[in-house]
Design a protein around this motif. Structure first.
Motif, PDB file in Angstrom:
ATOM      1  N   GLY A 282       0.781  -1.088   0.038  1.00 32.92           N
ATOM      2  CA  GLY A 282       0.032  -0.151   0.112  1.00 32.92           C
ATOM      3  C   GLY A 282       0.877   1.299   0.089  1.00 32.92           C
ATOM      4  N   MET A 283       2.185   1.392  -0.616  1.00 36.59           N
ATOM      5  CA  MET A 283       3.069   2.497  -0.623  1.00 36.59           C
ATOM      6  C   MET A 283       2.650   2.774  -1.853  1.00 36.59           C
ATOM      7  SD  MET A 283       6.209   0.323   0.933  1.00 36.59           S
ATOM      8  CE  MET A 283       7.391   1.701   1.248  1.00 36.59           C
ATOM      9  N   ARG A 284       2.917   4.575  -1.919  1.00 34.69           N
ATOM     10  CA  ARG A 284       2.832   5.051  -3.156  1.00 34.69           C
ATOM     11  C   ARG A 284       4.606   5.195  -3.726  1.00 34.69           C
ATOM     12  NH1 ARG A 284      -1.814   7.131  -5.527  1.00 34.69           N
ATOM     13  NH2 ARG A 284      -3.373   5.784  -5.039  1.00 34.69           N
ATOM     14  N   VAL A 285       5.124   4.403  -4.357  1.00 35.64           N
ATOM     15  CA  VAL A 285       6.569   5.076  -4.911  1.00 35.64           C
ATOM     16  C   VAL A 285       6.857   4.527  -6.394  1.00 35.64           C
ATOM     17  CG1 VAL A 285       7.219   4.325  -2.608  1.00 35.64           C
ATOM     18  CG2 VAL A 285       7.328   2.359  -4.176  1.00 35.64           C
ATOM     19  N   THR A 286       7.797   5.173  -6.766  1.00 36.45           N
ATOM     20  CA  THR A 286       8.205   5.045  -8.125  1.00 36.45           C
ATOM     21  C   THR A 286       9.776   4.468  -8.118  1.00 36.45           C
ATOM     22  OG1 THR A 286       9.171   7.112  -8.535  1.00 36.45           O
ATOM     23  CG2 THR A 286       6.939   7.008  -8.537  1.00 36.45           C
ATOM     24  N   LEU A 287      10.194   4.281  -9.283  1.00 39.35           N
ATOM     25  CA  LEU A 287      11.495   3.799  -9.464  1.00 39.35           C
ATOM     26  C   LEU A 287      12.799   4.737  -8.955  1.00 39.35           C
ATOM     27  CD1 LEU A 287      12.894   1.320 -10.591  1.00 39.35           C
ATOM     28  CD2 LEU A 287      12.961   2.381 -12.976  1.00 39.35           C
ATOM     29  N   ASP A 288      12.199   5.926  -8.954  1.00 38.58           N
ATOM     30  CA  ASP A 288      13.316   6.807  -8.595  1.00 38.58           C
ATOM     31  C   ASP A 288      13.319   7.044  -6.992  1.00 38.58           C
ATOM     32  OD1 ASP A 288      13.721   7.805 -11.079  1.00 38.58           O
ATOM     33  OD2 ASP A 288      12.199   9.344 -11.173  1.00 38.58           O
ATOM     34  N   ASP A 289      12.411   6.297  -6.364  1.00 37.78           N
ATOM     35  CA  ASP A 289      12.618   6.367  -4.871  1.00 37.78           C
ATOM     36  C   ASP A 289      13.348   5.194  -4.458  1.00 37.78           C
ATOM     37  OD1 ASP A 289      10.580   8.212  -4.555  1.00 37.78           O
ATOM     38  OD2 ASP A 289       8.859   7.210  -5.011  1.00 37.78           O
ATOM     39  N   VAL A 290      13.740   4.352  -5.397  1.00 31.53           N
ATOM     40  CA  VAL A 290      14.688   3.170  -5.094  1.00 31.53           C
ATOM     41  C   VAL A 290      16.165   3.629  -5.107  1.00 31.53           C
ATOM     42  CG1 VAL A 290      15.244   0.433  -5.306  1.00 31.53           C
ATOM     43  CG2 VAL A 290      12.989   1.560  -6.123  1.00 31.53           C
ATOM     44  N   GLU A 291      16.740   3.438  -3.893  1.00 32.65           N
ATOM     45  CA  GLU A 291      18.447   3.627  -3.670  1.00 32.65           C
ATOM     46  C   GLU A 291      18.912   2.321  -4.201  1.00 32.65           C
ATOM     47  OE1 GLU A 291      20.964   4.120  -0.069  1.00 32.65           O
ATOM     48  OE2 GLU A 291      19.104   5.194   0.247  1.00 32.65           O
ATOM     49  N   ARG A 292      19.642   2.739  -5.493  1.00 32.65           N
ATOM     50  CA  ARG A 292      20.243   1.480  -6.294  1.00 32.65           C
ATOM     51  C   ARG A 292      21.676   1.309  -6.442  1.00 32.65           C
ATOM     52  NH1 ARG A 292      20.326   1.350 -11.648  1.00 32.65           N
ATOM     53  NH2 ARG A 292      19.055   3.574 -11.757  1.00 32.65           N
ATOM     54  N   THR A 293      22.219   0.322  -6.194  1.00 35.91           N
ATOM     55  CA  THR A 293      23.615   0.307  -6.628  1.00 35.91           C
ATOM     56  C   THR A 293      23.667  -1.221  -7.165  1.00 35.91           C
ATOM     57  OG1 THR A 293      24.314   1.106  -4.468  1.00 35.91           O
ATOM     58  CG2 THR A 293      26.158  -0.089  -5.687  1.00 35.91           C
ATOM     59  N   GLY A 294      24.166  -1.647  -8.358  1.00 36.55           N
ATOM     60  CA  GLY A 294      24.402  -2.804  -8.905  1.00 36.55           C
ATOM     61  C   GLY A 294      25.663  -3.469  -8.823  1.00 36.55           C
ATOM     62  N   ILE A 295      25.941  -4.387  -9.285  1.00 38.99           N
ATOM     63  CA  ILE A 295      27.104  -5.244  -9.247  1.00 38.99           C
ATOM     64  C   ILE A 295      28.392  -5.078 -10.004  1.00 38.99           C
ATOM     65  CG2 ILE A 295      25.558  -7.185  -8.405  1.00 38.99           C
ATOM     66  CD1 ILE A 295      26.057  -8.860 -10.973  1.00 38.99           C
ATOM     67  N   THR A 296      28.412  -4.173 -11.074  1.00 45.35           N
ATOM     68  CA  THR A 296      29.446  -4.050 -12.024  1.00 45.35           C
ATOM     69  C   THR A 296      30.566  -3.839 -11.463  1.00 45.35           C
ATOM     70  OG1 THR A 296      28.882  -1.921 -12.415  1.00 45.35           O
ATOM     71  CG2 THR A 296      27.768  -3.217 -13.930  1.00 45.35           C
ATOM     72  N   LEU A 297      30.635  -3.250 -10.130  1.00 45.90           N
ATOM     73  CA  LEU A 297      31.940  -2.975  -9.654  1.00 45.90           C
ATOM     74  C   LEU A 297      32.647  -4.046  -8.504  1.00 45.90           C
ATOM     75  CD1 LEU A 297      31.596   0.944  -8.848  1.00 45.90           C
ATOM     76  CD2 LEU A 297      32.782  -0.003 -10.846  1.00 45.90           C
ATOM     77  N   LEU A 298      31.841  -5.178  -8.832  1.00 44.50           N
ATOM     78  CA  LEU A 298      32.335  -6.128  -7.462  1.00 44.50           C
ATOM     79  C   LEU A 298      33.482  -6.609  -8.106  1.00 44.50           C
ATOM     80  CD1 LEU A 298      29.085  -7.749  -6.155  1.00 44.50           C
ATOM     81  CD2 LEU A 298      30.434  -5.868  -5.166  1.00 44.50           C
ATOM     82  N   SER A 299      34.269  -7.121  -7.157  1.00 51.29           N
ATOM     83  CA  SER A 299      35.651  -7.898  -7.386  1.00 51.29           C
ATOM     84  C   SER A 299      35.844  -8.963  -6.817  1.00 51.29           C
ATOM     85  CB  SER A 299      36.916  -6.992  -6.819  1.00 51.29           C
ATOM     86  OG  SER A 299      36.765  -6.823  -5.569  1.00 51.29           O
ATOM     87  N   PRO A 300      36.494 -10.031  -7.739  1.00 54.71           N
ATOM     88  CA  PRO A 300      36.692 -11.486  -7.030  1.00 54.71           C
ATOM     89  C   PRO A 300      37.414 -11.396  -5.457  1.00 54.71           C
ATOM     90  CG  PRO A 300      37.946 -11.084  -8.855  1.00 54.71           C
ATOM     91  CD  PRO A 300      37.206  -9.938  -8.729  1.00 54.71           C
ATOM     92  N   GLU A 301      38.315 -10.264  -5.155  1.00 54.89           N
ATOM     93  CA  GLU A 301      38.913 -10.052  -4.058  1.00 54.89           C
ATOM     94  C   GLU A 301      37.796  -9.796  -2.761  1.00 54.89           C
ATOM     95  OE1 GLU A 301      39.882  -8.116  -6.936  1.00 54.89           O
ATOM     96  OE2 GLU A 301      41.507  -9.502  -7.529  1.00 54.89           O
ATOM     97  N   ALA A 302      36.695  -9.063  -3.394  1.00 58.00           N
ATOM     98  CA  ALA A 302      35.547  -8.700  -2.361  1.00 58.00           C
ATOM     99  C   ALA A 302      34.906  -9.938  -2.089  1.00 58.00           C
ATOM    100  CB  ALA A 302      34.823  -7.773  -2.950  1.00 58.00           C
ATOM    101  N   LEU A 303      34.809 -10.696  -2.839  1.00 60.79           N
ATOM    102  CA  LEU A 303      34.082 -12.256  -2.579  1.00 60.79           C
ATOM    103  C   LEU A 303      34.690 -12.941  -1.912  1.00 60.79           C
ATOM    104  CD1 LEU A 303      32.268 -12.145  -6.174  1.00 60.79           C
ATOM    105  CD2 LEU A 303      30.785 -12.915  -4.002  1.00 60.79           C
ATOM    106  N   GLN A 304      36.247 -12.750  -2.066  1.00 58.95           N
ATOM    107  CA  GLN A 304      36.999 -13.838  -1.245  1.00 58.95           C
ATOM    108  C   GLN A 304      37.317 -13.198   0.247  1.00 58.95           C
ATOM    109  OE1 GLN A 304      38.562 -16.792  -2.137  1.00 58.95           O
ATOM    110  NE2 GLN A 304      39.068 -16.653  -0.127  1.00 58.95           N
ATOM    111  N   LEU A 305      37.240 -11.986   0.352  1.00 58.85           N
ATOM    112  CA  LEU A 305      37.101 -11.322   1.418  1.00 58.85           C
ATOM    113  C   LEU A 305      35.843 -11.718   2.579  1.00 58.85           C
ATOM    114  CD1 LEU A 305      38.614  -7.729   0.806  1.00 58.85           C
ATOM    115  CD2 LEU A 305      39.576  -9.472   2.219  1.00 58.85           C
ATOM    116  N   ALA A 306      34.841 -11.805   1.674  1.00 57.03           N
ATOM    117  CA  ALA A 306      33.590 -12.183   2.431  1.00 57.03           C
ATOM    118  C   ALA A 306      33.573 -13.865   2.698  1.00 57.03           C
ATOM    119  CB  ALA A 306      32.430 -11.909   1.469  1.00 57.03           C
TER     120      ALA A 306
END
Lengths: 329, 162
Positions: free
Chosen positions: A222-246
Motif C-alpha cells: 500500500g505504498m506509493r513509490v516509483t523507480l526513482d524512490d529506490v536507492e540502487r547500486t548494481g554489481i558491476t564494480l564487484l571484484s573477485p577479491e571482495a567475494l574472497q574477503l567475504a
C-alpha cells in the motif's frame, strides 16, 4: 471454456501456448499477437500452427492485424499481456491493458512496466469496470509471492521484505564466488548460457530488481513509490577479491532488494550475507524472505524466470479469474 | 561484573534494581553456587550495558545494598560490524577514511584486510568497526557512506545487523 487473447508471442507467450496445448486447462485462445502481426478467431486459434510459424521465424499471424486490433475486436474474457517490458513508457502494454479494462475484460500480465508505472490508475480502472487485474508473473517468475502475501498472509503486518530478485545477477555472483571469476568473465558466461541480455544494464545495474520492489511496495504494502524512490547500486564494480574477503568469514555477496516500510527503506544493493542464510541460493534462483508479525519469517525460493516458469504464474492468474468469475458469468 | 551477595530472599532483586536506576541495560545474569563461595554468600555475574560515566554511581548504590563487587570486566566497544569497501582506497587516502570514523570517539576501525590486485586497479578491503552503542554504529556507517560517496568507493554492507 475461458477465452483469452494472448499478446506477446516470445518466450513467455509460447510457454503459455505450449502449456495450453499439453494440458488443456479449459482455456481457448481467440486472439493472438506478436510485435508484427495478429490473429483473431472466435472459434479458437490453432496454437501448434502458430508455434510452427514462430519456429520458422515467420510472424504468428496476419500483418494487417495489430495487437491493438486484437485488444479491441477479438472475443475474449481475459487479456493476457506478456509483451516485453519497457520501463520508461510501459508501452505498448499500458495501452493494451487500458483498452481491455475499458472493454470490461479481465487482464493478466507478466509485464512489469504498466504495474510499476501506474498500478493505482489501472487498479482503479479495473474496479470501475468490475474486472480483475492480476500480475503475479511480474515478480519472481514462478514463485506465487504476491498471492501468498495478499491472501495467504492476509491479516499480517509485513515489516520487511528482502530477497534475491534477479537471477542474472545471482548467477554472476555465484560464479564469481565459486570460481574466482572476474565480473566480466562471469557476465560473458551468463551471456553464453542465455541468462544475460546483449545489453545487461537492466539486470546488472539493479533496475529489474528495483522495479520488482516498486511493484511489491505499491501492490502489496500500500505504498506509493516509483523507480526513482529506490536507492540502487548494481554489481558491476564487484571484484573477485571482495567475494574472497567475504568468503574468509563464511559469508558471500548477493544483490539484495530490501523494503522496510516502517523505516522508509527501499533499496537494491550488494550485501554481505552469511552463507547459511536462507537467501543464499545458487545460480539463477530467486529467494525472498517476508517478515511478518503473526506468521513470523517466511522464505520463498524458486525459479524467477524462464518460459514455462513464468507461464506457470500467468496460468495461475488465468485460472484464479476463471474459478471466481468467468464460469459464473 | 561479578558480585557477591548474601544468600537471602530478595538479594538478587536488590542488586538488579540499581542497574535500571542508573539507566543500564541487563544483557545476562549468571547465577550459580561455586565450591569456593562461603555457604552464606552467593556469586552472581551480570553482563550489562551502561551509559558512559554511570559506573561510579552504580557501584555506590550496590555498596549501599550491602553487595560486594568482586570483579569488573569492562568492554567499551560492544557492537561490531564488518563491511567490504571496493575502490581506489590508497589513492583516496585510506588513513583519512579510517580517521573519519575513529575521531567520533565512540566508534573505531579495529580490523582492516586489504587486497590490491594491481597498480591502478581498484582494491578491496574488509573493514571491521566496533562501537559503544547501536546508535553510534549507525552513525559510523553513515559517515563511511558519506566518505565513500565523496571518494567514489563502493560499500557493501551486511544484510543483518551485528
Amino acid at each position: 471454456m475461458t477465452r483469452i487473447a494472448l499478446l506477446g508471442f516470445g518466450s513467455v507467450g509460447q510457454g503459455i501456448a505450449r502449456a495450453i496445448l499439453e494440458k488443456g486447462l479449459g482455456i481457448t485462445v481467440t486472439g493472438l499477437a506478436d510485435s508484427r502481426s495478429g490473429v483473431i478467431d472466435a472459434s479458437g486459434i490453432d496454437l501448434s500452427a502458430a508455434l510452427d510459424r514462430k519456429e520458422r521465424g515467420e510472424p504468428c499471424g496476419n500483418l494487417d492485424i495489430s495487437s491493438m486490433d486484437v485488444v479491441e475486436e477479438a472475443e475474449y474474457d481475459i487479456l493476457v499481456e506478456v509483451t516485453p517490458t519497457d520501463v520508461e513508457t510501459a508501452e505498448p502494454a499500458l495501452g493494451h491493458i487500458r483498452g481491455a479494462l475499458q472493454r470490461g475484460r479481465h487482464v493478466v500480465t507478466s509485464n512489469k512496466g504498466p504495474i510499476a508505472l501506474d498500478y493505482p490508475g489501472l487498479q482503479a480502472l479495473a474496479e470501475e469496470c468490475g474486472v480483475f487485474l492480476r500480475y503475479e508473473a511480474t515478480v519472481c517468475g514462478a514463485i506465487p509471492l504476491i498471492r501468498a502475501m495478499q491472501e495467504g498472509l492476509a491479516g499480517n503486518t509485513i515489516t520487511r521484505i528482502c530477497g534475491v530478485f534477479n537471477g542474472t545477477c545471482n548467477y554472476i555472483l555465484t560464479r564469481m564466488a565459486a570460481e574466482g571469476l572476474t565480473y566480466e568473465q562471469a557476465l560473458a558466461e551468463a551471456r553464453d548460457l542465455g541468462y544475460a541480455e546483449a545489453d545487461p544494464t537492466y539486470d546488472v545495474e539493479g533496475i529489474d530488481a528495483a522495479i520488482k520492489l516498486v511493484i511489491l511496495a505499491d501492490t502489496v504494502l500500500g505504498m506509493r513509490v516509483t523507480l526513482d524512490d529506490v536507492e540502487r547500486t548494481g554489481i558491476t564494480l564487484l571484484s573477485p577479491e571482495a567475494l574472497q574477503l567475504a568468503e574468509d568469514q563464511d559469508c558471500t555477496i548477493r544483490l539484495i532488494g530490501e523494503i522496510v516500510p516502517g523505516a522508509g527503506v527501499l533499496q537494491v544493493s550488494p550485501r554481505i550475507v552469511a552463507k547459511t542464510h536462507p537467501l543464499v541460493v545458487e545460480g539463477t534462483l530467486n529467494a525472498v524472505t517476508v517478515e511478518t508479525d503473526l506468521a513470523g519469517d517466511l522464505t520463498f525460493i524458486g525459479k524467477g524466470a524462464g518460459s514455462t516458469e513464468t507461464a506457470s504464474a500467468v496460468i495461475g492468474d488465468i485460472l484464479y479469474i476463471q474459478s471466481r468469475h468467468v464460469q459464473s458469468s | 561484573m561479578k558480585l557477591e551477595m548474601k544468600d537471602q530472599p530478595g538479594q538478587l532483586v536488590a542488586a538488579l534494581k540499581p542497574i535500571s536506576a542508573v539507566g543500564g541495560n541487563i544483557i545476562a545474569v549468571i547465577h550459580q553456587r561455586e565450591a569456593t563461595t562461603p555457604a552464606e554468600a552467593l556469586d552472581v555475574q551480570i553482563v550489562l550495558e551502561l551509559p558512559e560515566g554511570r559506573l561510579e554511581r552504580l557501584l555506590e548504590l550496590l555498596r549501599d545494598q550491602g553487595i560486594d563487587v568482586v570483579r569488573i570486566g569492562e568492554e567499551r566497544l560492544l557492537y561490531e560490524c564488518t563491511l567490504i569497501v571496493i575502490g581506489h582506497l590508497m589513492h583516496t587516502d585510506l588513513s583519512d577514511t579510517v580517521n573519519q570514523i575513529d575521531k567520533t570517539g565512540s566508534a573505531e576501525v579495529t580490523e582492516l584486510s586489504m587486497v590490491m590486485p594491481a597498480i591502478d586497479s581498484p582494491s578491496s578491503a574488509r573493514i571491521t568497526i566496533r562501537s559503544t552503542t547501536r546508535t553510534e554504529m549507525k552513525r559510523a556507517i553513515r559517515i563511511l557512506r558519506a566518505v565513500a560517496k565523496q571518494k567514489e568507493l563502493l560499500i557493501i554492507e551486511p544484510l543483518e545487523d551485528a
